[in-house]
Write a protein that holds these residues in place. Structure first.
Motif, PDB file in Angstrom:
ATOM      1  N   LEU A 165      -4.471   5.775  36.321  1.00  0.00           N
ATOM      2  CA  LEU A 165      -3.620   6.316  37.377  1.00  0.00           C
ATOM      3  C   LEU A 165      -2.233   5.677  37.341  1.00  0.00           C
ATOM      4  CD1 LEU A 165      -6.230   6.499  40.269  1.00  0.00           C
ATOM      5  CD2 LEU A 165      -5.113   8.439  39.160  1.00  0.00           C
ATOM      6  N   ALA A 166      -2.177   4.389  37.046  1.00  0.00           N
ATOM      7  CA  ALA A 166      -0.879   3.729  36.924  1.00  0.00           C
ATOM      8  C   ALA A 166      -0.086   4.298  35.748  1.00  0.00           C
ATOM      9  CB  ALA A 166      -1.073   2.222  36.758  1.00  0.00           C
ATOM     10  N   ASP A 189       0.630  15.596  38.739  1.00  0.00           N
ATOM     11  CA  ASP A 189      -0.483  15.889  39.654  1.00  0.00           C
ATOM     12  C   ASP A 189      -1.643  16.544  38.906  1.00  0.00           C
ATOM     13  OD1 ASP A 189       0.587  14.826  41.960  1.00  0.00           O
ATOM     14  OD2 ASP A 189       1.567  16.699  42.552  1.00  0.00           O
ATOM     15  N   TYR A 190      -1.333  17.417  37.964  1.00  0.00           N
ATOM     16  CA  TYR A 190      -2.374  18.052  37.158  1.00  0.00           C
ATOM     17  C   TYR A 190      -3.187  16.997  36.413  1.00  0.00           C
ATOM     18  CZ  TYR A 190      -4.340  20.431  33.057  1.00  0.00           C
ATOM     19  OH  TYR A 190      -5.176  20.884  32.054  1.00  0.00           O
ATOM     20  N   LEU A 191      -2.508  16.023  35.802  1.00  0.00           N
ATOM     21  CA  LEU A 191      -3.219  14.965  35.072  1.00  0.00           C
ATOM     22  C   LEU A 191      -4.075  14.137  36.024  1.00  0.00           C
ATOM     23  CD1 LEU A 191      -0.431  13.681  32.636  1.00  0.00           C
ATOM     24  CD2 LEU A 191      -2.345  15.185  32.096  1.00  0.00           C
ATOM     25  N   ARG A 192      -3.521  13.790  37.185  1.00  0.00           N
ATOM     26  CA  ARG A 192      -4.304  12.999  38.151  1.00  0.00           C
ATOM     27  C   ARG A 192      -5.580  13.743  38.558  1.00  0.00           C
ATOM     28  NH1 ARG A 192       1.089  12.493  40.563  1.00  0.00           N
ATOM     29  NH2 ARG A 192       1.874  10.377  40.148  1.00  0.00           N
ATOM     30  N   ASP A 208       1.888  11.729  26.217  1.00  0.00           N
ATOM     31  CA  ASP A 208       1.282  10.423  25.924  1.00  0.00           C
ATOM     32  C   ASP A 208       0.030  10.220  26.772  1.00  0.00           C
ATOM     33  OD1 ASP A 208       3.316   9.829  24.145  1.00  0.00           O
ATOM     34  OD2 ASP A 208       4.463   8.631  25.587  1.00  0.00           O
ATOM     35  N   ALA A 209       0.160  10.503  28.066  1.00  0.00           N
ATOM     36  CA  ALA A 209      -0.981  10.310  28.972  1.00  0.00           C
ATOM     37  C   ALA A 209      -2.097  11.295  28.667  1.00  0.00           C
ATOM     38  CB  ALA A 209      -0.519  10.465  30.418  1.00  0.00           C
ATOM     39  N   SER A 210      -1.727  12.544  28.377  1.00  0.00           N
ATOM     40  CA  SER A 210      -2.729  13.568  28.090  1.00  0.00           C
ATOM     41  C   SER A 210      -3.595  13.157  26.904  1.00  0.00           C
ATOM     42  CB  SER A 210      -2.036  14.901  27.806  1.00  0.00           C
ATOM     43  OG  SER A 210      -2.962  15.862  27.334  1.00  0.00           O
ATOM     44  N   ALA A 252     -16.052  -0.501  44.632  1.00  0.00           N
ATOM     45  CA  ALA A 252     -15.168  -0.319  43.472  1.00  0.00           C
ATOM     46  C   ALA A 252     -14.075   0.691  43.766  1.00  0.00           C
ATOM     47  CB  ALA A 252     -15.987   0.117  42.254  1.00  0.00           C
ATOM     48  N   GLY A 253     -14.408   1.751  44.521  1.00  0.00           N
ATOM     49  CA  GLY A 253     -13.413   2.757  44.860  1.00  0.00           C
ATOM     50  C   GLY A 253     -12.737   3.334  43.629  1.00  0.00           C
ATOM     51  N   LEU A 254     -11.402   3.365  43.649  1.00  0.00           N
ATOM     52  CA  LEU A 254     -10.622   3.898  42.539  1.00  0.00           C
ATOM     53  C   LEU A 254     -10.337   2.854  41.456  1.00  0.00           C
ATOM     54  CD1 LEU A 254      -7.943   6.174  44.263  1.00  0.00           C
ATOM     55  CD2 LEU A 254      -9.510   6.870  42.442  1.00  0.00           C
ATOM     56  N   ALA A 255     -10.817   1.638  41.661  1.00  0.00           N
ATOM     57  CA  ALA A 255     -10.480   0.551  40.734  1.00  0.00           C
ATOM     58  C   ALA A 255     -10.783   0.879  39.269  1.00  0.00           C
ATOM     59  CB  ALA A 255     -11.195  -0.732  41.159  1.00  0.00           C
TER      60      ALA A 255
END
Length: 692
Positions: free
Chosen positions: A140-141, A319-322, A154-156, A131-134
């Motif tokens: 992530l996208a 990068d912080y969110l990732r 929005d992402a947060s 599965a990895g990062l799937a």
């Protein structure tokens, strides 16, 4: 009081905090009058002794040193003690439940099928690698596509449905000043290290943790596909951002004042005064929350957060969110992610030499995902009704002892005593397991990946929390599963909750435990401890109905604070590691509860038949066995790394001092073990902590 929040990292079944094996002083021979007679192996209290240590010098090591010497910390553990032995017994039982569910072929959607599917999927290491990062690809996208600070927000807020905490914490919980109301709480947060002081403490070991954390972030970014040099530069910038968030955060001890961390305002008022970039009304509405007011813990944090959002470059914020996302779910992904997560959280933060077996990690994750489903089966098989009755009765004995102590207090006025009795009388008690089980029928469990199932569980937990807003408070709900080796006091409900597993003694049947052992082990360290929390430096600020309300006279409040300050000073003077002391202010509530728990349980024990008969067991009188039983509850030793982490981030003192300090304040202990003036375990009457 910090609002309850749920995080996707599952709670450990060994939730009792582990302890230090650091010796207070050099050993001396034990006095002849308390050297135990030869005892049968079944007497676990006598079997644990180190009689080369004088109990008047270091009672903790005298009582537990034999066990500690025989039981080194396993390579897969950060610490080792009684709680770990109980946990291993619990995990073996839960594993059996899971393996039976996995082969049962139960109906689709049934609880047994969900348990079995979760277990089988999580145990499939090849599937996780494939599965990895799937499982995280969509999130992530989303982060990759961010082009503005608004997109960062929005992402947060989108990541909150996965219980990924970015920048701050948002939760729904009881309003501290209106306990029948479910309110929105907004609190400082967003740190990758356990607590703010990790970012600033100059102690050598802590400085190393900071260096290793930055290197860990670099390696995580490399796993995400970044070149080494680019990843190193990016991690340095993220570390700068987190350090700025930490600097704006209140210290651990400052979070213990519920009044100082309660600021009710409108969402618009929060936006206008503190965070112009965050339109809270819109952000909360997107989470299906439309409150007239919110409770903000630390307004100054949000002022600084707004500034940081404006001044930090977009690549750093992304990068912080990732990193917050992948750090949350790395333990449930493929080998590379598991190994990197362990390299920092296991080795550096906790001192483990190797990871725990996969099956144990799966079961602990399952506690978060569907712990109550397992709990239903667990209590049917392993917690008979007679045990529930025994401990429910024990609660009432301890409650009665507290009632009598209140009456005898010479420093509290009659007016405050009346309010204290009312609160004690209205204290709700939950023993063993819930009367009504939580409905998890909407929880979906798949068979694609362990990480995917943890994400599904997080979404269910988040939706469940959000659904409580604007609904009546469910005072029947439990925040721990029956198979959790822990307990808690909930001030907004004025209740103590005692899961079935907290009464477990490893390798022993409950029926084989004498009252002295039980009153020390369960009544003192757990029942009396949790009851006292309702009257500690924090709990005392809540009334009988669970509302944050001052029910003390001004004079009595001042007297309480003066007496509590004695305990702060006692703990501040202890330095378990060079350069790192116990934080007496931050740990005050737990320390008061430890002392109060022993005092209440001892008073209750004095009314038992065993106490009245006064017959020795294993060479010890009933009162001596009581104190040994209490000390038995805190048999633990930490690796240095784990101890350091606790000293910086935990409101509990290390167990070595959860024994020696409270017992040194109790005259009956001095009498029972012949402690004399001038000896380390002695405190003169005028220097003792005298609250309850």
């Amino acid at each position: 009081m910090m609002p309850k929040t749920v995080f996707p990292l599952p709670p450990s079944l060994a939730a009792r905090l582990l302890a230090s094996a650091f010796l207070l002083s050099s050993a001396m021979p034990a006095p002849a009058q308390i050297t135990p007679e030869p005892s049968p192996p079944k007497d676990i209290l006598a079997a644990n002794l180190d009689t080369s240590v004088d109990p008047a010098v270091d009672f903790y090591t005298y009582a537990n040193g034999g066990w500690l010497a025989r039981n080194p910390i396993p390579a897969s553990e950060a610490a080792w003690g009684i709680g770990n032995l109980v946990r291993d017994e619990l995990l073996a039982k839960l594993r059996s439940i899971n393996e039976e569910a996995a082969k049962a072929g139960a109906a689709e959607g049934s609880e047994q099928r969900k348990i079995g599917d979760f277990w089988a999927t999580a145990m499939d290491e090849a599937k996780a690698d494939a599965a990895g990062l799937a499982p995280l690809s969509k999130e992530l996208a989303m982060i990759d596509s961010i082009e503005t600070v608004g997109g960062v927000l929005d992402a947060s807020f989108a990541l909150r449905s996965l219980m990924v905490e970015t920048f701050c914490a948002v939760s729904v919980g009881q309003d501290e000043k209106q306990s029948d109301l479910m309110s929105v709480h907004i609190w400082q947060g967003g740190l990758g290290l356990p607590e703010r002081d990790f970012y600033f403490n100059p102690e050598k070991g802590t400085a190393k943790v900071r260096q290793e954390y930055s290197a860990h972030l670099t390696r995580m970014l490399v796993l995400l596909g970044r070149a080494d040099d680019d990843a190193r530069k990016a991690s340095d910038k993220v570390m700068e951002l987190e350090t700025a968030l930490a600097k704006a955060s209140r210290k651990l001890e400052d979070l213990r004042d519920p009044g100082a961390n309660y600021h009710k305002m409108t969402p618009g008022g929060l936006t206008e005064k503190h965070t112009p970039l965050i339109v809270w009304q819109d952000r909360l509405a997107a989470m299906s929350l439309r409150p007239d007011s919110v409770i903000v813990g630390q307004p100054e944090f949000f002022t600084e957060l707004d500034r940081l959002l404006k001044e930090t470059s977009l690549p750093v914020l992304k990068d912080y969110l990732r990193l917050r996302l992948v750090s949350t779910y790395a333990p449930y992904m493929g080998k590379a992610w598991e190994h990197e997560d362990f390299a920092f959280t296991g080795k550096i933060l906790s001192g483990q030499k190797e990871p725990q077996p996969r099956w144990k990690r799966v079961l602990e994750a399952q506690e978060f995902a569907m712990g109550m489903m397992l709990g239903k089966i667990f209590v049917k098989e392993y917690f008979p009704e007679r045990e529930k009755r025994r401990y429910a009765e024990l609660v009432e004995h301890v409650r009665g002892a507290f009632r009598e102590r209140i009456e005898k207090l010479d420093w509290m006025s009659d007016a405050t005593k009346a309010k204290a009795r009312e609160k004690l009388d209205k204290l709700a008690v939950k023993v063993g397991y819930p009367d009504r089980w939580k409905d998890q029928s909407a929880l979906v469990v798949g068979t694609d990946s362990w990480c995917g199932n943890m994400m599904l569980a997080a979404r269910w937990q988040f939706a469940d929390m959000i659904s409580k807003f604007a609904k009546p408070v469910d005072r029947t709900e439990w925040e721990m599963t029956p198979q959790t080796y822990n307990a808690y006091y909930q001030p907004s409900n004025n209740e103590i909750v005692l899961p079935a597993a907290i009464f477990s003694v490893p390798g022993m049947k409950d029926s084989a435990l004498d009252d002295a052992m039980v009153y020390g082990y369960a009544a003192a360290s757990t029942i009396g401890h949790e009851i006292t929390h309702g009257f500690d430096d924090e709990g005392r600020k809540f009334d009988a109905a669970g509302n944050l309300k001052d029910w003390w006279t001004e004079e009595d409040g001042t007297r309480f604070q003066k007496r509590a300050a004695v305990m702060v000073a006692q703990y501040d003077a202890i330095q378990p590691l060079p350069g790192l002391s116990i934080n007496g202010e931050a740990s005050l509530g737990e320390n008061l509860a430890d002392l109060g728990g022993v005092q209440l349980a001892l008073d209750a024990f004095k009314k038992t038949e065993q106490f009245r008969k006064g017959e020795s067991i294993g060479g010890f009188t009933p009162v001596q066995r009581f104190f040994l039983g209490y000390t038995y509850a805190w048999i633990y030793k930490d690796r240095e790394e784990n101890l350091r982490a606790k000293l910086l981030s935990d409101v509990h003192a290390p167990p070595h001092w959860r024994v020696n300090v409270p017992l040194s304040n109790i005259p009956e202990f001095h009498e029972a073990f012949g402690i004399k003036p001038g000896q380390p375990m002695w405190r003169s009457p005028e220097s003792q902590v005298k609250v309850w």
